[in-house]
Scaffold this motif. Structure first.
Motif, PDB file in Angstrom:
ATOM      1  N   LYS A   1       4.645   5.915  -8.844  1.00  0.00           N
ATOM      2  CA  LYS A   1       4.310   4.846  -7.907  1.00  0.00           C
ATOM      3  C   LYS A   1       3.102   4.071  -8.420  1.00  0.00           C
ATOM      4  O   LYS A   1       2.290   4.582  -9.182  1.00  0.00           O
ATOM      5  N   ILE A   2       3.002   2.844  -7.955  1.00  0.00           N
ATOM      6  CA  ILE A   2       1.893   1.974  -8.345  1.00  0.00           C
ATOM      7  C   ILE A   2       0.736   2.174  -7.379  1.00  0.00           C
ATOM      8  O   ILE A   2       0.889   2.015  -6.167  1.00  0.00           O
TER       9      ILE A   2
ATOM     10  N   ALA B   1      -4.162  -0.666  -9.788  1.00  0.00           N
ATOM     11  CA  ALA B   1      -3.137  -1.264 -10.643  1.00  0.00           C
ATOM     12  C   ALA B   1      -3.613  -2.572 -11.269  1.00  0.00           C
ATOM     13  O   ALA B   1      -4.356  -3.341 -10.670  1.00  0.00           O
TER      14      ALA B   1
ATOM     15  N   GLU C   1       1.001  -4.483 -13.733  1.00  0.00           N
ATOM     16  CA  GLU C   1       1.644  -3.410 -12.968  1.00  0.00           C
ATOM     17  C   GLU C   1       2.050  -3.885 -11.579  1.00  0.00           C
ATOM     18  O   GLU C   1       3.133  -3.541 -11.077  1.00  0.00           O
TER      19      GLU C   1
ATOM     20  N   TYR D   1       7.328   2.250  -3.567  1.00  0.00           N
ATOM     21  CA  TYR D   1       6.786   2.197  -4.916  1.00  0.00           C
ATOM     22  C   TYR D   1       5.288   2.222  -4.996  1.00  0.00           C
ATOM     23  O   TYR D   1       4.723   2.214  -6.089  1.00  0.00           O
ATOM     24  N   ILE D   2       4.601   2.206  -3.862  1.00  0.00           N
ATOM     25  CA  ILE D   2       3.150   2.068  -3.894  1.00  0.00           C
ATOM     26  C   ILE D   2       2.449   3.298  -3.299  1.00  0.00           C
ATOM     27  O   ILE D   2       3.016   4.022  -2.491  1.00  0.00           O
TER      28      ILE D   2
END
Length: 198
Positions: free
Chosen positions: A136-137, A142, A146, A194-195
């Motif tokens: 995950k970002i 990031a 990214e 994703y975060i």
């Protein structure tokens, strides 16, 4: 008698010279005829020239496997060259269907081996999970590059995220990203799988 020999001597010498030249010509032409040169690989044949062709990018790069599913015409697992991008995989899968949300994915992102790409339908509801990478970002650390790999995040929005965390402070929970201008509930649903904030 001696006088006659002297008269014919130049002709005799010339005849010997011509005979010698002929012998040498036959000898050397046998050594260097085109068939012998080809047989010794001194002259490249057509096949030899074709064998010297420069390898393509596809040949030079190792293959990776990517699973693409959802709203594409031929969902499946495909082998693609390393360095391929999401748009390349979508094209191999026949392109989007008429129901695909074409703005969901970052089409310019480089794909990774063994990843799964899910293309949702327009107005699709629910917390669907899309795995586009292994990690995950972290939105607190990031880089610009990214952040632009996140669904719906372009360079301008990525700069807004960096500006927010610089001027306001770190994100305590992933929902805090909705405090960034231009990121609402719909976009948050797209990216939340994703975060992370740590």
């Amino acid at each position: 008698m001696k006088g006659k020999i002297l008269i014919y001597l130049p002709k005799i010498i010339a005849a010997i010279g011509l005979l010698s030249a002929g012998v040498w010509y036959v000898y050397f032409s046998g050594l260097f005829d085109s068939d012998s040169l080809i047989s010794e690989n001194l002259i490249p044949t057509k096949n030899t020239i074709e064998d010297l062709s420069v390898p393509t990018v596809t040949d030079a790069l190792p293959g990776i496997f990517v699973h693409i599913c959802g709203e594409v015409k031929r969902p499946s697992v495909y082998e693609v060259p390393a360095g391929s991008r999401v748009v390349d995989v979508i094209n191999i899968a026949g392109g989007f269907t008429d129901q695909a949300d074409t703005n969901y994915l970052n089409l310019a992102r480089t794909v990774a081996d063994s990843e799964r790409i899910y293309v949702p339908a327009l107005n699709e509801e629910g917390d669907y999970v899309v795995v586009e990478g292994n990690d995950k970002i972290n939105i607190n650390s990031a880089t610009l590059e990214e952040l632009t790999t996140l669904p719906g995040i372009g360079e301008a929005r990525a700069k807004d995220i960096i500006s927010y965390r610089t001027n306001v402070g770190r994100f305590e929970k992933i929902e805090d990203i909705k405090n960034v201008s231009g990121i609402g509930d719909a976009m948050f649903i797209r990216m939340k799988s994703y975060i992370s904030v740590r």
